[in-house]
Design an enzyme around this catalytic site. Structure first.
Site, PDB file in Angstrom:
ATOM      1  N   GLY A   1     103.765  14.850  97.430  1.00  0.00           N
ATOM      2  CA  GLY A   1     103.360  13.499  97.763  1.00  0.00           C
ATOM      3  C   GLY A   1     103.040  12.705  96.516  1.00  0.00           C
TER       4      GLY A   1
ATOM      5  CG  HIS B   1      96.793  16.256  99.557  1.00  0.00           C
ATOM      6  ND1 HIS B   1      96.784  17.542  99.075  1.00  0.00           N
ATOM      7  CD2 HIS B   1      98.030  15.765  99.310  1.00  0.00           C
ATOM      8  CE1 HIS B   1      97.987  17.824  98.578  1.00  0.00           C
ATOM      9  NE2 HIS B   1      98.742  16.772  98.696  1.00  0.00           N
TER      10      HIS B   1
ATOM     11  CE  LYS C   1     101.395  19.491  94.557  1.00  0.00           C
ATOM     12  NZ  LYS C   1     102.810  19.045  94.456  1.00  0.00           N
TER      13      LYS C   1
ATOM     14  CG  HIS D   1      99.083  14.275  93.853  1.00  0.00           C
ATOM     15  ND1 HIS D   1      97.844  14.326  94.437  1.00  0.00           N
ATOM     16  CD2 HIS D   1      99.962  14.614  94.833  1.00  0.00           C
ATOM     17  CE1 HIS D   1      97.971  14.668  95.709  1.00  0.00           C
ATOM     18  NE2 HIS D   1      99.243  14.841  95.977  1.00  0.00           N
TER      19      HIS D   1
END
Ligand code: ADP
Ligand code: ADP
Ligand code: MG
Ligand code: MG
Ligand code: MG
Ligand code: MG
Lengths: 333, 215, 333, 215
Positions: free
Chosen positions: C54, C219, C105, C57
């Protein structure tokens, strides 16, 4: 106040201690008085460059100490200019016989303390020149006030002067270059949130959920204007148009575009800002020849950004491309 | 004990200790004032400096008022930082210069010393009355000392009037738009706030009046 | 919600557009499907390394694309794993005939999407190995759950495998190294504040002024424990002792210590954390041989940090020191 | 219009459009549920995917239910991302596989297709009933279809019961501690929250029952 600290009065000292154990191979750290010099200082025959200012703007300045950029940096307490004795010791530690340039951001405290330090260093027989950076277009430029603040152009000047010093140029030359960089650069900043200094423990200003501050500096001061929140493209337009028109930057100009995060803004947002800035400049016929995007001159955890433009010529471009080997800026090395 | 008409070395020390205590007590206020129109560090800056000054005072020997004031100035210069460090440092260094070799100051000596100090602040900071700085408290205080002396007031009375003038000058900064220091960046938004430096300068002169009365 | 964005649904796309115009000399950016590959990809005969996950990050992963590290990165929407078609296209774009390593991950979404992508790539005749990173000690390791999250070790694995690939090692070798790095690394994170995704517009959790979350991921999920705020040294002790005892790291071990900022924590605080970590490890006889300090794997504007330790040996140390030339990590190049 | 006992291609399309509309209407709820125990994106993920599905449906020609369901699965896989993308994608791909070449589904065909889809989700995600995932809504729904068929219920009635079972399964996730997906990282802190994936799966089966009743 939520911070990863142990003691509000020891923030600068403890961070320097961390830096000392982390980067002893690259920098020498003095805790009392507080300064950071490159590990191999002094470099004989090279003009040395010293900067400094309050802490809370990291990586500025300590992160810019190293080959190709600063020889030394002096951090004060958070948002508080350091004192002349620090600057004097740092100046002595880096003088390699070719003189020392002090790059000073235009804040009363920084200017006065560096002035006293330069007087002391000259008394010790060191050749010192000081150049004051004042690139912030949010503030009126006037002889009768404290004048414009020094912000993003500081970092560009440190990099470019570092490269010039590496070429063996004289103190007068490097100082002249520094003045030229300052003259060709303009900046403006904005904040989505305030920041909280460890000493005060309270946010530096109160801001509504739908408000932003335009024309801020880097010390949590409120900005020049409080406005309604807007999309990134509108914010970029709001800031960049003032920056462009102030110098002015003209169609055909080549620039270095520096999109700087204030500390609490995610990098992904800075890239959106850069996208919108690129479009705006393209529409005005201005070409971005080099860029810098990231958190380089911060205001603790403040969310927001600043935009700095520097008009480039071949000399400045090649000085920008020259090797630099610091913690926060590194290439070609 | 009736107030004496000179400030001996002990009274000068008493003044400095009172000032240090007042700064400590008003640290949060000074931070708050500086947060509104500056960067929120004036209280901690001055407090850090005055704690250094107290250490210096503990180590002092000899009764040379000028030397003591110079030592205070040096301590402030090397510990306060910011705008206030060089400005208060210069104030004390110049006062010390003026009082060099004296073991006490009468009203005339005190007035001359403060005047020299304030002139030093002006020379360093290039501010004028009405720029919304510490000078807005300091300049009226010197003026009040002079007119008190002209009217034949004693030392304690004159310092009381000088503290009052400093207070009035401090309060008069509220409606001003800043032209010097960090507050000037706010332009018109600096109006309506009391200047932190003028506030600490009032404390300085208030402490002097208290020391004179006690001394 | 206060963000420098134009459209909550276009954050990844617009940031990629910014990256494309900013760094066209270093990376090639595809908007649809979304991926970033190094400008000179594919490198014939070199094992290629692809990662992704996603957005939100940053600089991970796009900031790690370049010589000595990743060949490609695939960003999803904020905090949402990318899709198999992106991974497939990126894999094809970088395959230089020596196979492709997927560094994944350990999140259900990342694992499942990369699995589908690997199946598709194999169908296209590309040799793919996937290694799943799961270094987060805050989560119990169990066969019956989703297991431990992949956090800080991801970046170390990407750097080290990038260096190994540069040495011409085989896909099996590089994958084996990746598993070894994962096996020798442990992490834990904490948050002082929540973060707000552009899509939700609300903070990811509510936290009192005197509270912190311990054992968070990346997250915005709440952590494993909610605790009273503590000084930096106590927080470091709280996290590092779990990290140390999990592997365990023993007296005499040499480690790489990675102090990572979650995005909204000033760098000066990370140096205080590093100072305290250095003390704690020294007390336990563990030597920090290399370090990394800064915002590398972030959670939007969350304030907080994570600590990752990797046990080093001579091979890992020399792979760490090997040249790397990406936007966010650069040395020796 | 009395409900028919098969779902023709139009009814399947109606189901998918209803599901897309329900996801859009419940986007904020799904985000809220996912914020509590995950990362807050389930609503936007599913909505992005179902908007892609609607685009696909507009371009469809032919009445092959299996082909349509496969196209839906592909659209979801390449647009949703996260855990839900591959899982819902697999659900539809497997349903499409089971329904390949059919122009309508009777209760048996629907049950077989859903069963194949749910088995696909299990195979991909390795979760079991009680792990606090979408399977906690899906598995009881398949079970309810079977027992309804065994009791001779018609299509609409069976789908109604399957939607009811999905709702009960969804609600039953509240007290569970998550063992799969992002919520599992919270350990015991995941207790007391309804699973977002189970919630969207209930919407899926609720939409099917509505389509069957309307059809
Ligand atoms: N040029 C100047 N001349 C006199 N006083 C000044 C000047 N600039 C600033 N000051 C005083 O300094 C005060 C601020 O001190 P401080 O907050 O300690 O330093 P900084 O502004 O560097 O943070 C102001 O309130 C003002 O009274
Ligand atoms: N292994 C699994 N098997 C079945 N369903 C799962 C699994 N892991 C997660 N889920 C479902 O996925 C939902 C989360 O989807 P979403 O938020 O879109 O993805 P992500 O967790 O990647 O952000 C959970 O609520 C759960 O129902
Ligand atoms: Mg200050
Ligand atoms: Mg201040
Ligand atoms: Mg997600
Ligand atoms: Mg989610």
């Amino acid at each position: 106040m939520k911070k990863l600290i142990n003691d509000p009065d020891a923030v600068t000292r403890e961070a320097l201690e961390g830096m000392a154990v982390a980067h002893g191979d690259r920098v020498r750290v003095s805790i009392e008085p507080a300064y950071v010099v490159r590990a191999d200082a002094p470099i004989q025959g090279k003009v040395a460059i010293v900067s400094g200012g309050g802490a809370g703007h990291e990586p500025m300045h300590g992160g810019f100490v190293g080959p190709g950029m600063l020889d030394a940096a002096c951090p004060g307490a958070v948002f508080t200019s350091p004192t002349p004795d620090q600057m004097l010791e740092a100046t002595k530690a880096v003088d390699g016989g070719a003189g020392v340039l002090h790059i000073v951001k235009n804040y009363t405290g920084d200017v006065l303390n560096f002035e006293m330090a330069a007087d002391l260093a000259k008394g010790d027989g060191i050749d010192v020149e000081a150049v004051v950076i004042n690139d912030d277009v949010a503030v009126e430029d006037s002889l009768y006030t404290a004048g414009r603040r020094g912000v993003g152009a500081t970092i560009l000047a440190e990099k470019l002067c570092g490269a010039a010093a590496d070429q063996g140029r004289s103190l007068a030359d490097v100082a002249e270059l520094c003045r030229r960089v300052n003259a060709e650069a303009r900046s403006m900043g904005m904040a989505l949130t305030a920041c909280t200094t460890p000493q005060s423990g309270e946010p530096s200003f109160e801001l509504g959920d739908d408000e932003m501050e335009i024309g801020i500096g880097i010390h949590g001061e409120p900005g020049r204007y409080r406005e309604k929140l807007a999309p990134a493209a509108a914010i970029v337009e709001r800031m960049a148009s003032v920056v462009v028109e102030d110098l002015p930057f003209n169609s055909g100009d080549r620039v270095l575009a520096f999109v700087n995060g204030m500390g609490g803004t995610p990098l992904i947002e800075l890239y959106i800002v850069y996208r919108d800035l690129h479009r705006l400049l393209a529409e005005r016929g201005i070409t971005i020849e080099r860029n810098l995007i990231g958190d380089y001159i911060t205001s603790l955890e403040m969310a927001g950004c600043s935009i700095t433009l520097l008009r480039l010529d071949d000399e400045l471009t090649s000085l920008w491309d020259a090797p630099v080997d610091t913690l926060a800026l590194r290439w070609g090395a | 004990m009736s107030p004496s008409d000179t400030l001996g070395h002990a009274a000068v020390e008493d003044w400095l200790r009172r000032f240090a205590a007042d700064i400590a007590a008003n640290k949060a206020l000074l931070v708050k004032l500086d947060t509104a129109i500056g960067d929120g560090d004036h209280g901690t800056n001055m407090d850090r400096g005055m704690r250094k000054v107290l250490e210096k005072l503990d180590d002092l020997d000899g009764g040379d008022v000028g030397a003591t004031l110079k030592a205070v100035g040096m301590a402030l210069v090397s510990s306060v930082g910011g705008a206030a460090g060089p400005l208060y440092g210069t104030l004390f260094l110049q006062m010390g210069q003026s009082a060099a070799g004296r073991d006490s100051l009468d009203l005339e000596g005190w007035t001359a010393a403060l005047d020299a100090g304030v002139k030093g602040v002006q020379a360093r900071g290039k501010a004028q009355e009405g720029d919304k700085t510490m000078l807005d408290a300091l300049l009226p205080a010197v003026e009040a000392l002079r007119s008190a002396a002209g009217e034949g007031a004693g030392l304690a009375e004159a310092l009381e009037r000088s503290a009052g003038a400093a207070r009035a000058g401090m309060e008069a900064t509220i409606p001003l738009e800043a032209r010097k220091g960090r507050a000037s960046y706010l332009g018109p938004r600096s109006v309506g706030h009391q200047d932190p430096g003028a506030t600490s300068s009032h404390l300085l002169l208030r402490a002097a009046a208290d020391a004179a009365r006690a001394g």
